[in-house]
Design a protein around this motif. Structure first.
Motif, short mmCIF file in Angstrom:
data_model
loop_
_atom_site.label_atom_id
_atom_site.label_comp_id
_atom_site.label_asym_id
_atom_site.label_seq_id
_atom_site.Cartn_x
_atom_site.Cartn_y
_atom_site.Cartn_z
N HIS A 36 -41.93 125.88 18.31
CA HIS A 36 -41.28 126.00 20.04
C HIS A 36 -39.84 126.26 19.51
O HIS A 36 -39.23 126.49 20.50
N LYS A 63 -39.81 127.44 26.20
CA LYS A 63 -40.75 126.62 25.17
C LYS A 63 -40.56 125.97 24.54
O LYS A 63 -41.27 125.01 24.18
N TYR A 64 -38.56 125.19 23.90
CA TYR A 64 -38.74 124.99 22.68
C TYR A 64 -38.92 123.66 24.23
O TYR A 64 -39.40 122.25 23.67
N GLU A 66 -41.25 122.55 25.91
CA GLU A 66 -42.52 122.37 26.00
C GLU A 66 -43.19 120.66 24.47
O GLU A 66 -44.07 119.92 24.38
N ILE A 67 -41.88 120.66 23.60
CA ILE A 67 -42.48 119.64 22.70
C ILE A 67 -42.52 118.70 23.27
O ILE A 67 -43.25 118.39 22.60
#
Length: 104
Positions: A36, A63-64, A66-67
């Motif tokens: 991520h 995007k990070y 989304e972890i």
């Protein structure tokens, strides 16, 4: 690269266990962080009050973030929940910090 800084809150009787669990970070959790985009990730402890200062760099904050939807992250949060202040979903209570200075 975007820099993220947060404060979290560790229970004062959990300092040693928190450090132990992070020194034994599950390979799946480490892989998820890297997948991520997390790099240069550090967590610092203020032993006077249990505040944790977390710093990491990511190429894409969305995007990070989304972890948080991954099974491994949810499992990690449940594992860490007894040691720190958490939200109802077991995610750590965090205070996001705004960058006011950066020396290149």
């Amino acid at each position: 690269m975007e820099r993220i800084a947060q404060i979290m809150f560790l229970h004062t009787n959990a300092f040693d266990e928190y450090q132990k669990r992070h020194s034994e970070l599950w390979p799946e959790m480490k892989a998820a962080l890297k997948e991520h985009g997390a790099t240069n990730y550090s967590i610092f402890l203020n032993q006077d009050n249990g505040e944790l200062f977390a710093y990491l760099e990511v190429p894409d904050v969305e995007k990070y973030n989304e972890i948080a939807n991954t099974d491994i992250c949810k499992k990690w949060w449940a594992y860490m929940e007894p040691l720190m202040s958490t939200n109802p979903d077991n995610s750590p209570v965090t205070v996001d910090l705004n960058e006011v200075f950066h020396l290149d």
